[in-house]
Structures are given as C-alpha cells and as structure tokens.
Design a protein around this motif. Structure first.
Motif, mmCIF file in Angstrom:
data_model
loop_
_atom_site.group_PDB
_atom_site.id
_atom_site.type_symbol
_atom_site.label_atom_id
_atom_site.label_comp_id
_atom_site.label_asym_id
_atom_site.label_seq_id
_atom_site.Cartn_x
_atom_site.Cartn_y
_atom_site.Cartn_z
ATOM 1 N N TYR A 104 3.842 6.570 -16.712
ATOM 2 C CA TYR A 104 4.774 5.995 -15.753
ATOM 3 C C TYR A 104 6.044 5.604 -16.505
ATOM 4 O O TYR A 104 6.020 4.745 -17.387
ATOM 5 C CB TYR A 104 4.161 4.783 -15.051
ATOM 6 C CG TYR A 104 5.090 4.176 -14.021
ATOM 7 C CD1 TYR A 104 5.338 4.831 -12.825
ATOM 8 C CD2 TYR A 104 5.723 2.973 -14.256
ATOM 9 C CE1 TYR A 104 6.198 4.306 -11.882
ATOM 10 C CE2 TYR A 104 6.584 2.427 -13.322
ATOM 11 C CZ TYR A 104 6.817 3.098 -12.141
ATOM 12 O OH TYR A 104 7.677 2.579 -11.212
ATOM 13 N N ASP A 105 7.155 6.216 -16.160
ATOM 14 C CA ASP A 105 8.410 6.005 -16.860
ATOM 15 C C ASP A 105 9.243 4.929 -16.172
ATOM 16 O O ASP A 105 10.244 5.215 -15.523
ATOM 17 C CB ASP A 105 9.165 7.335 -16.920
ATOM 18 C CG ASP A 105 10.502 7.241 -17.622
ATOM 19 O OD1 ASP A 105 11.322 8.158 -17.425
ATOM 20 O OD2 ASP A 105 10.745 6.261 -18.353
ATOM 21 N N PHE A 106 8.836 3.686 -16.325
ATOM 22 C CA PHE A 106 9.582 2.606 -15.681
ATOM 23 C C PHE A 106 10.989 2.473 -16.266
ATOM 24 O O PHE A 106 11.932 2.121 -15.558
ATOM 25 C CB PHE A 106 8.841 1.273 -15.785
ATOM 26 C CG PHE A 106 9.538 0.178 -15.031
ATOM 27 C CD1 PHE A 106 9.583 0.200 -13.646
ATOM 28 C CD2 PHE A 106 10.173 -0.846 -15.690
ATOM 29 C CE1 PHE A 106 10.258 -0.784 -12.935
ATOM 30 C CE2 PHE A 106 10.845 -1.843 -14.997
ATOM 31 C CZ PHE A 106 10.878 -1.813 -13.619
ATOM 32 N N MET A 114 5.993 1.305 -8.645
ATOM 33 C CA MET A 114 4.855 1.966 -9.276
ATOM 34 C C MET A 114 3.820 2.391 -8.239
ATOM 35 O O MET A 114 3.289 3.504 -8.311
ATOM 36 C CB MET A 114 4.208 1.061 -10.320
ATOM 37 C CG MET A 114 3.129 1.748 -11.096
ATOM 38 S SD MET A 114 2.556 0.694 -12.439
ATOM 39 C CE MET A 114 1.634 1.874 -13.377
ATOM 40 N N SER A 115 3.535 1.547 -7.275
ATOM 41 C CA SER A 115 2.547 1.918 -6.258
ATOM 42 C C SER A 115 3.058 3.078 -5.414
ATOM 43 O O SER A 115 2.287 3.984 -5.067
ATOM 44 C CB SER A 115 2.165 0.724 -5.385
ATOM 45 O OG SER A 115 3.238 0.299 -4.590
ATOM 46 N N ALA A 124 5.000 5.468 -6.483
ATOM 47 C CA ALA A 124 4.859 6.663 -7.332
ATOM 48 C C ALA A 124 3.410 7.125 -7.380
ATOM 49 O O ALA A 124 3.139 8.328 -7.306
ATOM 50 C CB ALA A 124 5.368 6.366 -8.739
ATOM 51 N N LEU A 125 2.480 6.196 -7.485
ATOM 52 C CA LEU A 125 1.069 6.572 -7.532
ATOM 53 C C LEU A 125 0.603 7.174 -6.212
ATOM 54 O O LEU A 125 -0.124 8.171 -6.197
ATOM 55 C CB LEU A 125 0.204 5.362 -7.900
ATOM 56 C CG LEU A 125 0.323 4.898 -9.337
ATOM 57 C CD1 LEU A 125 -0.399 3.565 -9.527
ATOM 58 C CD2 LEU A 125 -0.220 5.945 -10.293
ATOM 59 N N CYS A 173 1.960 10.609 -5.960
ATOM 60 C CA CYS A 173 1.206 11.480 -6.855
ATOM 61 C C CYS A 173 -0.150 11.836 -6.253
ATOM 62 O O CYS A 173 -0.571 12.996 -6.300
ATOM 63 C CB CYS A 173 1.030 10.790 -8.202
ATOM 64 S SG CYS A 173 0.262 11.828 -9.450
ATOM 65 N N CYS A 193 2.735 16.599 -8.817
ATOM 66 C CA CYS A 193 2.715 15.270 -9.425
ATOM 67 C C CYS A 193 3.252 15.315 -10.846
ATOM 68 O O CYS A 193 3.994 14.452 -11.261
ATOM 69 C CB CYS A 193 1.293 14.718 -9.412
ATOM 70 S SG CYS A 193 1.144 13.107 -10.184
ATOM 71 N N ARG A 239 9.249 12.679 -10.789
ATOM 72 C CA ARG A 239 9.495 11.420 -11.463
ATOM 73 C C ARG A 239 8.783 10.331 -10.713
ATOM 74 O O ARG A 239 8.706 10.407 -9.510
ATOM 75 C CB ARG A 239 11.003 11.166 -11.413
ATOM 76 C CG ARG A 239 11.496 10.366 -12.553
ATOM 77 C CD ARG A 239 12.983 10.176 -12.451
ATOM 78 N NE ARG A 239 13.200 8.752 -12.409
ATOM 79 C CZ ARG A 239 14.142 8.151 -11.764
ATOM 80 N NH1 ARG A 239 14.995 8.826 -11.049
ATOM 81 N NH2 ARG A 239 14.265 6.873 -11.787
ATOM 82 N N PRO A 240 8.244 9.269 -11.223
ATOM 83 C CA PRO A 240 8.246 8.859 -12.612
ATOM 84 C C PRO A 240 6.956 9.187 -13.359
ATOM 85 O O PRO A 240 6.801 8.785 -14.492
ATOM 86 C CB PRO A 240 8.417 7.356 -12.520
ATOM 87 C CG PRO A 240 7.704 7.007 -11.269
ATOM 88 C CD PRO A 240 7.900 8.178 -10.340
ATOM 89 N N ILE A 241 6.008 9.868 -12.740
ATOM 90 C CA ILE A 241 4.806 10.261 -13.447
ATOM 91 C C ILE A 241 5.119 11.544 -14.203
ATOM 92 O O ILE A 241 5.586 12.501 -13.618
ATOM 93 C CB ILE A 241 3.619 10.496 -12.479
ATOM 94 C CG1 ILE A 241 3.361 9.258 -11.637
ATOM 95 C CG2 ILE A 241 2.379 10.946 -13.215
ATOM 96 C CD1 ILE A 241 2.811 8.077 -12.382
#
Length: 85
Positions: A22-24, A62-63, A65-66, A69, A77, A81-83
C-alpha cells in the motif's frame, strides 16, 4: 527525499517478491505533501503523527483501495494505485 527513497525500495521489493504494497506516500501526494496535510489540519501538533481526522482519512483511503482490489481481478489490482506489486 529519504522517505521517497525508502518508499521506492519497498515498492521495488514488493514487485520483485509479488507482495502487495500500500503506497500511502504516493496516495498522500508524495514529496512535500505533508505541508498540505499540516495546512489542512490532518497532522497533529508534533508534525509526526496524523490528527484524528488525518488517521480517519488514511483509513478510508486504505479501505477503499482494498475494496477496489478485492472487487477487481488480480491483474487489475496489481496495476491500479495504491496497491502495487
């Protein structure tokens, strides 16, 4: 600059070993983005930790992105981005 270099090392390691990362750092805006986050009240006064609002935003990003994905195929996925792998 040091954070960006470390971030690139992590992304490269993830790609080489097929580990999602995860590219925060990138999601947050990259180099010097902390200035914008501080101005927006997303950092605490110590300028190291996020504020409650900042952590809440980080968690939502983040949630999202998940979930994106999990809803996508593995190939999609990996490229979105961001995964990153």
């Amino acid at each position: 600059a040091k954070v960006g270099h470390f971030r690139n090392l992590l992304l490269d390691y993830g790609r080489r070993h097929s580990i999602p990362v995860y590219d925060f750092y990138g999601v947050a805006g990259g180099d010097n983005s902390s200035v914008r986050w501080i101005d927006a009240g997303l950092f605490s006064r110590d300028r190291i930790h996020l504020s409650w609002t900042g952590y809440s935003l980080m968690g939502r990003l983040m949630s999202d992105a998940l979930i994106e994905c999990l809803d996508a195929t593995v190939d999609t996925c990996i490229t979105n981005r961001p995964i990153s792998r």
